[in-house]
Design an enzyme around this catalytic site. Structure first.
Site, PDB file in Angstrom:
ATOM      1  N   ARG A 192       0.801  -1.221   0.000  1.00 51.49           N
ATOM      2  CA  ARG A 192       0.000   0.000   0.000  1.00 51.49           C
ATOM      3  C   ARG A 192       0.836   1.273   0.000  1.00 51.49           C
ATOM      4  O   ARG A 192       0.616   2.186  -0.812  1.00 51.49           O
ATOM      5  CB  ARG A 192      -0.924   0.050   1.244  1.00 51.49           C
ATOM      6  CG  ARG A 192      -2.194  -0.696   1.097  1.00 51.49           C
ATOM      7  CD  ARG A 192      -2.582  -1.300   2.426  1.00 51.49           C
ATOM      8  NE  ARG A 192      -1.618  -2.315   2.762  1.00 51.49           N
ATOM      9  CZ  ARG A 192      -1.698  -3.567   2.327  1.00 51.49           C
ATOM     10  NH1 ARG A 192      -2.721  -3.954   1.651  1.00 51.49           N
ATOM     11  NH2 ARG A 192      -0.758  -4.458   2.604  1.00 51.49           N
ATOM     12  N   THR A 193       1.780   1.374   0.928  1.00 54.70           N
ATOM     13  CA  THR A 193       2.494   2.645   1.071  1.00 54.70           C
ATOM     14  C   THR A 193       3.292   2.934  -0.188  1.00 54.70           C
ATOM     15  O   THR A 193       3.238   4.041  -0.750  1.00 54.70           O
ATOM     16  CB  THR A 193       3.419   2.597   2.309  1.00 54.70           C
ATOM     17  OG1 THR A 193       2.660   2.082   3.400  1.00 54.70           O
ATOM     18  CG2 THR A 193       3.953   3.967   2.652  1.00 54.70           C
ATOM     19  N   LYS A 225      26.114  -4.316  -2.004  1.00 55.09           N
ATOM     20  CA  LYS A 225      27.591  -4.288  -1.953  1.00 55.09           C
ATOM     21  C   LYS A 225      28.085  -3.683  -0.640  1.00 55.09           C
ATOM     22  O   LYS A 225      29.271  -3.469  -0.461  1.00 55.09           O
ATOM     23  CB  LYS A 225      28.126  -3.452  -3.128  1.00 55.09           C
ATOM     24  CG  LYS A 225      27.708  -3.961  -4.495  1.00 55.09           C
ATOM     25  CD  LYS A 225      28.123  -2.951  -5.580  1.00 55.09           C
ATOM     26  CE  LYS A 225      27.344  -3.200  -6.850  1.00 55.09           C
ATOM     27  NZ  LYS A 225      27.360  -2.027  -7.737  1.00 55.09           N
ATOM     28  N   HIS A 285       4.964   5.756  11.497  1.00 55.70           N
ATOM     29  CA  HIS A 285       4.480   5.607  10.116  1.00 55.70           C
ATOM     30  C   HIS A 285       3.498   6.756   9.872  1.00 55.70           C
ATOM     31  O   HIS A 285       2.289   6.566   9.798  1.00 55.70           O
ATOM     32  CB  HIS A 285       3.797   4.243   9.988  1.00 55.70           C
ATOM     33  CG  HIS A 285       3.477   3.816   8.581  1.00 55.70           C
ATOM     34  ND1 HIS A 285       3.612   4.653   7.490  1.00 55.70           N
ATOM     35  CD2 HIS A 285       3.007   2.633   8.105  1.00 55.70           C
ATOM     36  CE1 HIS A 285       3.248   3.976   6.391  1.00 55.70           C
ATOM     37  NE2 HIS A 285       2.877   2.760   6.750  1.00 55.70           N
ATOM     38  N   ARG A 294      11.237   3.730   3.402  1.00 53.03           N
ATOM     39  CA  ARG A 294      10.876   2.773   4.462  1.00 53.03           C
ATOM     40  C   ARG A 294      12.112   1.943   4.783  1.00 53.03           C
ATOM     41  O   ARG A 294      12.843   1.546   3.882  1.00 53.03           O
ATOM     42  CB  ARG A 294       9.747   1.853   4.019  1.00 53.03           C
ATOM     43  CG  ARG A 294       9.476   0.756   5.038  1.00 53.03           C
ATOM     44  CD  ARG A 294       8.281  -0.082   4.708  1.00 53.03           C
ATOM     45  NE  ARG A 294       7.045   0.653   4.958  1.00 53.03           N
ATOM     46  CZ  ARG A 294       5.844   0.090   4.914  1.00 53.03           C
ATOM     47  NH1 ARG A 294       5.728  -1.199   4.620  1.00 53.03           N
ATOM     48  NH2 ARG A 294       4.767   0.806   5.145  1.00 53.03           N
TER      49      ARG A 294
HETATM   50  N1   CP Z   1      -0.332  -0.086   5.798  1.00 47.49           N
HETATM   51  C1   CP Z   1       0.874  -0.306   5.253  1.00 47.49           C
HETATM   52  O1   CP Z   1       1.884   0.318   5.618  1.00 47.49           O
HETATM   53  O2   CP Z   1       0.865  -1.284   4.303  1.00 47.49           O
HETATM   54  P1   CP Z   1       2.130  -1.739   3.475  1.00 47.49           P
HETATM   55  O3   CP Z   1       3.097  -2.387   4.448  1.00 47.49           O
HETATM   56  O4   CP Z   1       1.615  -2.706   2.454  1.00 47.49           O
HETATM   57  O5   CP Z   1       2.743  -0.522   2.875  1.00 47.49           O
END
Ligand code: CP
Length: 354
Positions: free
Chosen positions: A54-55, A83, A132, A104
């Protein structure tokens, strides 16, 4: 250090800006065609050191729908990270190719660390079990759209509250709106960290969905974060403890809404999906619009950049969190905030006695 308007923690922006992002997200949702060339010529770098559906894809589709382009990786082993390139060097280089970067990483504080030397604004798309913030913007837009307000809500949050970074950001944000209260539904071992509960006024704990669900406006379910558990045995013990099913929903009010940041495993029975109160798929869809709004605002508005490090070294203090970026990148300034004999790491927010 260059001063860009990064989004590491939602508190880097003021509450009026959260409201502005949510409001713009709703406007974009209503009339997406108006914004389809707003980022023409701009490039977003997406560095996903950890899996995401999603993100990552909502950010990418957000930038494409705004007319911009994307570069980046979703598998660091296919990049020079394989590397042995440091986080500092990779993010420095990609930020020099990008107008805005989304990152991320499995280690807490890593996005703040990257922001210290980046050449463009960075958005935290999840740093370990820490924060998040764009999931929280998604959740807030969903609450605003579906409940009509961000105030006076009784919010139950269930599951892995220790490692679930989405709920840490959510509680921090919603506690800034008047009249909200929280019920943390979890096993003791997976309860909210102290740094989240310490500033809260109205909150309680429960160990049972059945007991808590009747009085809630919102039930926010979360996945048990297998990837952050020290042992498989401990994970197995927790995995099937809290499951929302149609029987439990019978005890809830008609105007309850059920949210989940997704992905879900077993914590919401698939039979719940057809209940009109189950809004988690809609919530994920809303995430794209709020990220379009965020990109537009960060690229075009004059935002006061956050001060990334405000603390001091405190006589050689070391962060005790094994999953803090300070353990991985020796070049980083060791920086802590001291308050009443407790020091807080400025990267991962772990608190410990000096
Ligand atoms: N909600 C969320 O962060 O989903 P993903 O890990 O799929 O990005």
């Amino acid at each position: 250090m260059k001063n860009f308007n990064h989004l590491i923690d939602l508190n880097d922006f003021g509450k009026p800006q959260w409201d502005e992002i949510i409001s713009l997200g709703e406007k974009i949702m209503d009339n997406p065609h108006i914004y389809e060339a707003s980022c023409r010529g701009k490039i977003m770098g997406t560095l996903f050191y950890e899996p995401s559906t999603r993100t990552q894809m909502s950010f990418q589709s957000a930038m494409l729908r705004l007319g911009g382009g994307i570069i980046g990786f979703d598998n660091p082993t296919a990049s020079s990270v394989m590397k042995g390139e440091s986080l500092k060097d990779t993010t420095k280089i990609v930020s020099s190719y990008s107008d805005i970067m989304v990152m991320r990483h499995p280690v807490a504080g890593s996005v703040k660390a990257a922001a210290l030397t980046a050449d463009c604004p960075i958005i935290n798309a999840g740093d370990g079990g820490h924060l998040h913030p764009t999931q929280t913007l998604t959740d807030m837009l969903t609450l605003h759209k579906e409940k009509g307000r961000l105030t006076g809500l009784r919010i139950g949050i269930c599951g892995d509250l220790k490692y679930g970074r989405t709920v840490h950001s959510l509680v921090k944000a919603l506690s800034c709106y008047e009249g909200n209260s929280f019920v943390f539904i979890s096993a003791d071992e997976l309860q909210m960290p102290d740094y989240i509960t310490a500033p809260l006024e109205k909150w309680s704990k429960s160990d049972s969905i059945d007991e808590a669900i009747g009085g809630l406006d919102v039930l926010y379910m979360t996945r048990i974060q297998k990837e952050r558990f020290p042992s498989g045995e401990e994970y197995e013990r927790q995995a099937s403890r809290y499951i929302l099913d149609p029987g439990k929903l019978k005890k809830a009010g008609e105007d309850l809404i059920v949210l989940h940041p997704l992905p879900r495993l077993h914590e919401i029975d698939a039979a719940v999906d057809s209940d009109p109160r189950a809004l988690y798929f809609k919530q994920a869809h809303y995430g794209m619009y709020v990220r379009m709004a965020l990109i537009l605002i960060m690229l075009n508005y004059d935002i006061t950049p956050p001060v990334l490090l405000k603390g001091e070294t405190h006589g050689g203090a070391k962060c005790k969190n094994d999953n803090c970026i300070l353990q991985n990148e020796p070049h980083l300034p060791q920086s802590f905030i001291k308050n009443d004999g407790v020091i807080t790491c400025e990267y991962c927010e772990s608190r410990f006695a000096l």
